[in-house]
Design a protein around this motif. Structure first.
Motif, short mmCIF file in Angstrom:
data_model
loop_
_atom_site.label_atom_id
_atom_site.label_comp_id
_atom_site.label_asym_id
_atom_site.label_seq_id
_atom_site.Cartn_x
_atom_site.Cartn_y
_atom_site.Cartn_z
N PRO A 181 37.61 -0.56 23.13
CA PRO A 181 36.23 -0.72 22.66
C PRO A 181 36.18 -0.64 21.14
O PRO A 181 36.99 0.04 20.51
N LEU A 182 35.21 -1.35 20.56
CA LEU A 182 35.10 -1.40 19.10
C LEU A 182 33.63 -1.49 18.70
O LEU A 182 32.88 -2.26 19.29
N SER A 183 33.23 -0.68 17.74
CA SER A 183 31.86 -0.73 17.23
C SER A 183 31.85 -1.26 15.81
O SER A 183 32.76 -0.97 15.02
N LEU A 184 30.80 -2.03 15.50
CA LEU A 184 30.57 -2.48 14.13
C LEU A 184 29.39 -1.70 13.57
O LEU A 184 28.63 -1.08 14.31
N TYR A 185 29.22 -1.77 12.27
CA TYR A 185 28.05 -1.17 11.63
C TYR A 185 27.36 -2.22 10.77
O TYR A 185 28.00 -2.81 9.89
N TYR A 228 31.78 -11.55 13.34
CA TYR A 228 32.96 -10.79 13.75
C TYR A 228 33.30 -11.16 15.18
O TYR A 228 32.49 -10.96 16.09
N PHE A 263 35.19 -10.54 18.64
CA PHE A 263 35.86 -9.48 19.41
C PHE A 263 36.91 -10.16 20.29
O PHE A 263 36.64 -10.49 21.45
#
Ligand code: FE2
Length: 192
Positions: free
Chosen positions: A8-12, A61, A63
């Motif tokens: 899992p990956l989060s962006l800001y 971006y 994913f």
């Protein structure tokens, strides 16, 4: 052992500064880049004669995992008009005709214009909080009719691709123009 791409990956998204972190790419589109999109070519040429200017910028971006390719993009359309027509995104269809997309209006006001290029047209009035599903095959363009930035997020699959041919050739059925200080949708004056 899990492939790192499948974590899992989060962006800001830094809303006040308009910066997506991490951003894989930032694209700026200027009046010159969009010269054939605005209906008033004399106004486009007048702007270009005194120096180009940005209309909007996109950060995206992808994913990319071992089995999927969801992506997010953040677009910021600066306020302004070109020959009375409000600043807007170029607009596109997807290369694949089975690929839909979701747009989420975060800031500002305007319209999401939707056109099948085969006779169907719909304009969604936009304000912060509006989420619109764009079905496959519909060309989509966002217009900023407000005095401030219009910011929206797009969620799609990279494999959808971008197709510009019909948008460049035909334009959208309607354009958003300023009349007496108010936005109005009128039939495209140069529609093919
Ligand atoms: Fe799209």
């Amino acid at each position: 052992m899990l492939d790192p791409r499948d974590l899992p990956l989060s962006l800001y998204f830094d809303i006040p500064n308009g910066i997506l972190q991490p951003a894989a790419a930032t694209i700026v589109r200027t009046v010159g880049d969009l010269r054939g999109m605005f209906f008033n070519q004399a106004a486009v040429n007048a702007i270009l004669a005194s120096g180009d200017r940005p209309v909007y910028e996109i950060q995206n971006y992808p994913f990319l995992t071992t089995c999927s390719d969801m992506a997010v993009s953040v677009t910021r359309i600066f306020p302004g008009t070109v020959g009375g027509e409000y600043h807007m995104s170029k607009g596109h269809q997807h290369e694949r005709d089975d690929q839909a997309e979701v747009y989420f209006c975060l800031q500002g006001s305007g319209y999401l214009l939707l056109d099948t290029m085969q006779g169907d047209f719909q304009a969604e009035a936009w304000k912060p909080g509006i989420i619109t599903h764009i079905p496959a095959q519909w060309a989509h363009r966002v217009v900023n009719t407000g005095p401030d930035l219009l910011v929206y997020i797009g969620i799609y699959q990279v494999k959808a691709g971008h197709k510009y041919e019909l948008v460049e050739k035909q334009g959208f059925q309607k354009v958003a123009v300023e009349q007496d200080g108010q936005p109005v949708l009128i039939p495209h004056p140069n529609r093919v």
